[in-house]
Design an enzyme around this catalytic site. Structure first.
Site, PDB file in Angstrom:
ATOM      1  N   TYR A  26       0.724  -1.403   0.013  1.00 46.90           N
ATOM      2  CA  TYR A  26       0.159   0.065   0.207  1.00 46.90           C
ATOM      3  C   TYR A  26       0.889   1.360  -0.088  1.00 46.90           C
ATOM      4  CZ  TYR A  26      -3.383   3.496   1.478  1.00 46.90           C
ATOM      5  OH  TYR A  26      -3.916   4.757   1.634  1.00 46.90           O
ATOM      6  N   SER A 108      -2.470  13.008   8.465  1.00 48.15           N
ATOM      7  CA  SER A 108      -3.479  12.732   7.385  1.00 48.15           C
ATOM      8  C   SER A 108      -4.897  12.646   7.941  1.00 48.15           C
ATOM      9  CB  SER A 108      -3.102  11.629   6.895  1.00 48.15           C
ATOM     10  OG  SER A 108      -4.174  11.068   5.949  1.00 48.15           O
ATOM     11  N   GLN A 129      -3.660  17.783   7.490  1.00 46.51           N
ATOM     12  CA  GLN A 129      -4.095  17.465   6.137  1.00 46.51           C
ATOM     13  C   GLN A 129      -5.383  17.298   5.921  1.00 46.51           C
ATOM     14  OE1 GLN A 129      -4.540  14.166   4.588  1.00 46.51           O
ATOM     15  NE2 GLN A 129      -5.092  14.893   2.592  1.00 46.51           N
ATOM     16  N   TYR A 131      -8.576  16.626   2.974  1.00 49.32           N
ATOM     17  CA  TYR A 131      -8.891  16.201   1.573  1.00 49.32           C
ATOM     18  C   TYR A 131     -10.219  17.070   1.168  1.00 49.32           C
ATOM     19  CZ  TYR A 131      -5.899  12.342   1.199  1.00 49.32           C
ATOM     20  OH  TYR A 131      -4.731  11.438   1.077  1.00 49.32           O
ATOM     21  N   THR A 157      -4.992  18.984   0.292  1.00 51.87           N
ATOM     22  CA  THR A 157      -4.530  18.287  -0.626  1.00 51.87           C
ATOM     23  C   THR A 157      -5.569  18.282  -1.723  1.00 51.87           C
ATOM     24  OG1 THR A 157      -3.505  16.770   0.721  1.00 51.87           O
ATOM     25  CG2 THR A 157      -3.933  15.781  -1.495  1.00 51.87           C
ATOM     26  N   ARG A 166      -4.511   1.863  -8.571  1.00 48.60           N
ATOM     27  CA  ARG A 166      -3.285   1.266  -8.151  1.00 48.60           C
ATOM     28  C   ARG A 166      -3.427  -0.186  -8.106  1.00 48.60           C
ATOM     29  NH1 ARG A 166      -3.924   5.374  -2.812  1.00 48.60           N
ATOM     30  NH2 ARG A 166      -3.620   7.359  -4.267  1.00 48.60           N
ATOM     31  N   LYS A 253      -1.376  21.444  -1.187  1.00 44.03           N
ATOM     32  CA  LYS A 253      -0.632  20.225  -1.671  1.00 44.03           C
ATOM     33  C   LYS A 253      -1.147  19.521  -3.059  1.00 44.03           C
ATOM     34  CE  LYS A 253       1.151  15.844  -0.028  1.00 44.03           C
ATOM     35  NZ  LYS A 253       0.681  14.997  -0.741  1.00 44.03           N
ATOM     36  N   HIS A 277       1.842  13.473  -5.458  1.00 44.29           N
ATOM     37  CA  HIS A 277       1.261  12.319  -4.552  1.00 44.29           C
ATOM     38  C   HIS A 277       2.188  11.129  -4.437  1.00 44.29           C
ATOM     39  CE1 HIS A 277      -2.691  12.173  -2.264  1.00 44.29           C
ATOM     40  NE2 HIS A 277      -2.366  11.008  -2.186  1.00 44.29           N
ATOM     41  N   ARG A 280       1.125   8.415  -6.754  1.00 44.55           N
ATOM     42  CA  ARG A 280       0.084   7.519  -6.658  1.00 44.55           C
ATOM     43  C   ARG A 280      -1.318   7.821  -7.254  1.00 44.55           C
ATOM     44  NH1 ARG A 280       1.064   4.279  -2.162  1.00 44.55           N
ATOM     45  NH2 ARG A 280      -1.185   4.526  -1.017  1.00 44.55           N
TER      46      ARG A 280
END
Length: 384
Positions: A26, A108, A129, A131, A157, A166, A253, A277, A280
Site C-alpha cells: 500500500y 493525514s 492535512q 482532503y 490536498t 493502483r 499540496k 502524490h 499514486r
C-alpha cells in the site's frame, strides 16, 4: 543478527520483512505502472551539485523558519494515510519522533489515531492535512477541531478528486476478492506485527472519521467512504471557502504546474507543496524534481514553496532546496522507518537525514540553509 540500518533503503527492506504484504504494498506502490514513482527517485538522484573546497564549514546550521516557526531542519513528515497500522498507534509514535527532532509532522485526514490523540502526545500540535470532501459541514467540523487544538498549518490536498488506479492493491489483499481473509492470513504470517499492531494497537478505526464511519469499521468501509466522498467538482473557487474557515497558514499540496502555483498565491495560500502524490495518482506526469524549478521561479517569493517526491536522504533534501524548495516533506521514507522499527526507526531516520544534510552542505560550501540555492547546481552534462 539484527539488520544493519544505514539509509532509507535499509528501512524499506526492513519494513518489507516485518509488515504484511497488503500494508507494505500500500505504501510502496503507486498508480498504474508506477512510472512517475520511479521518476521521482531517479530524477532527484540525477541532480548534480557543485562540490566546493577550502571553505570554512566547521559550523553548519541546518535550522530554518517555516510559517513563523523555527525548526531544526527544513524537513517535515508529510501526511501518510493509515500510518497507524505500521506500528502500534503509529501516528503518535511518529509525532513524538518529529517533536524530539524539532520538525513538523502533518497528520493525514485518514489517520488511525485522531487529531486529539496525536496532539495530546506532544507540546507542539501537528499540522493537519485535509482532503476535498463533499460534506462541507464535516470538513468544517474537522477544521474547527484542528483550530481548537492549535494545529500550526492546514495542508489542503488538491490532487485527489478521484482515487488513482493502483494495481498492487487487488493483488496484495488491500482490496479485491477475499481481501479480508487474505489480510488475516498475512497477519498470521507476520507474528511480530500481529502482536504489536493487530492485538496491542487497537482500535483500528480511522480516528478523524469516527463520527461518520462509526465504530467497528474495516478497510472496506474506509475505501468505500473515500470513493463516495471525494469531490470531483471542486474548483479554485472552493479555496475561498477553506480560507474563510481557516485563519492559520494554508498550504496547497499537489501542485505540478506554474500556473496552478500562481493561482494558489493569488487566492491567498501561504504555501504550496510541489507534489505528484508520490506517483499514486496520475502516472506519467513529471517528477517533483523536474516540476520544481519553474514553479519556484514563477512564485517569486509570493509564497513558501515546499516539495516532496523521491526524497530518500539528506543529500536529496539539499538537492530539492537547490532546485528551489524552502522545505521538504518526507513520505515513504518515514513510513518505511515506522514500519521497520516504530517511532525509534523514525528518530533514527531523522538523525541520518540531518547527518547527511550536514555532509552535503559542507561539501557544497554551504554553512546555513539560506546558502543553498540554484548556484549549488552543477549544470554540466555528463558525456557518455
Amino acid at each position: 543478527m539484527p539488520m544493519v540500518i544505514a539509509s532509507a533503503g535499509d528501512f524499506r527492506e526492513a519494513a518489507r520483512r516485518r509488515l504484511p504484504r497488503f500494508l507494505f504494498d500500500y505504501i510502496d506502490g503507486a498508480a498504474y505502472s508506477e512510472v512517475t514513482s520511479r521518476r521521482n527517485v531517479e530524477d532527484l538522484a540525477g541532480v548534480a551539485l557543485r562540490q566546493r573546497v577550502l571553505n570554512d564549514v566547521s559550523a553548519i546550521d541546518t535550522g530554518t523558519t517555516l510559517f513563523g516557526q523555527r525548526w531544526a531542519m527544513p524537513v517535515g513528515l508529510g501526511p501518510v494515510g493509515l500510518s497507524g497500522m505500521y506500528a502500534r498507534r503509529g501516528e503518535v509514535q511518529a509525532m513524538r519522533a518529529a517533536s524530539a527532532a524539532e520538525i513538523p509532522l502533518c497528520l493525514s485526514t485518514v489517520s488511525v489515531c485522531s487529531l486529539e490523540e496525536v496532539a495530546a502526545a506532544v507540546a507542539v500540535p501537528p499540522w493537519f492535512q485535509l482532503y476535498v470532501i463533499r460534506d462541507r459541514e464535516f470538513m468544517k467540523a474537522l477544521l474547527d477541531r484542528a483550530r481548537a487544538l492549535g494545529c500550526g498549518a492546514l495542508v489542503f490536498t488538491v490532487d485527489m478528486p478521484v482515487p488513482g488506479a493502483r494495481y498492487r492493491d487487488p493483488h496484495s489483499g488491500m482490496s479485491g476478492p477475499y481481501a479480508p481473509l487474505r489480510r488475516y492470513a498475512q497477519a498470521l504470517a507476520h507474528p511480530r506485527w500481529a502482536l504489536d499492531v493487530g492485538v496491542r494497537g487497537r482500535p483500528h478505526t480511522l480516528g478523524n472519521l469516527a463520527s461518520v464511519l462509526g465504530s467497528g469499521t474495516g478497510l472496506e468501509d474506509f475505501i468505500g467512504w473515500l470513493g463516495r466522498n471525494f469531490d470531483p467538482s471542486v474548483t479554485w473557487r472552493d479555496l475561498g471557502w477553506i480560507r474563510e474557515h481557516w485563519d492559520g497558514p494554508l498550504i496547497i499540496k499537489g501542485i505540478l504546474d506554474p500556473d496552478d502555483a500562481a493561482e494558489a498565491a493569488a487566492l491567498g495560500a501561504d504555501g504550496i507543496i510541489v507534489s505528484n502524490h508520490g506517483g499514486r495518482q496520475l502516472d506519467g506526469v513529471v517528477s517533483s524534481a523536474v516540476a520544481l524549478p519553474a514553479i519556484a521561479e514563477r512564485c517569486g517569493g509570493a509564497l513558501t514553496v515546499l516539495a516532496d517526491g523521491g526524497v530518500r536522504s539528506g543529500l536529496d533534501v539539499v538537492r530539492m532546496m537547490a532546485l528551489g524548495a524552502q522545505g521538504v516533506m518526507l513520505g515513504r521514507a518515514w513510513a518505511y522507518a515506522l514500519g521497520a522499527r516504530g517511532g525509534a526507526g523514525v528518530s533514527q531516520l531523522l538523525q541520518i537525514i540531518a547527518s547527511e544534510m550536514r555532509v552535503a552542505m559542507a561539501l557544497t560550501g554551504c554553512t546555513s540553509v539560506s546558502d543553498i540555492g540554484p548556484h549549488v547546481l552543477d549544470r554540466r552534462k555528463y558525456q557518455k
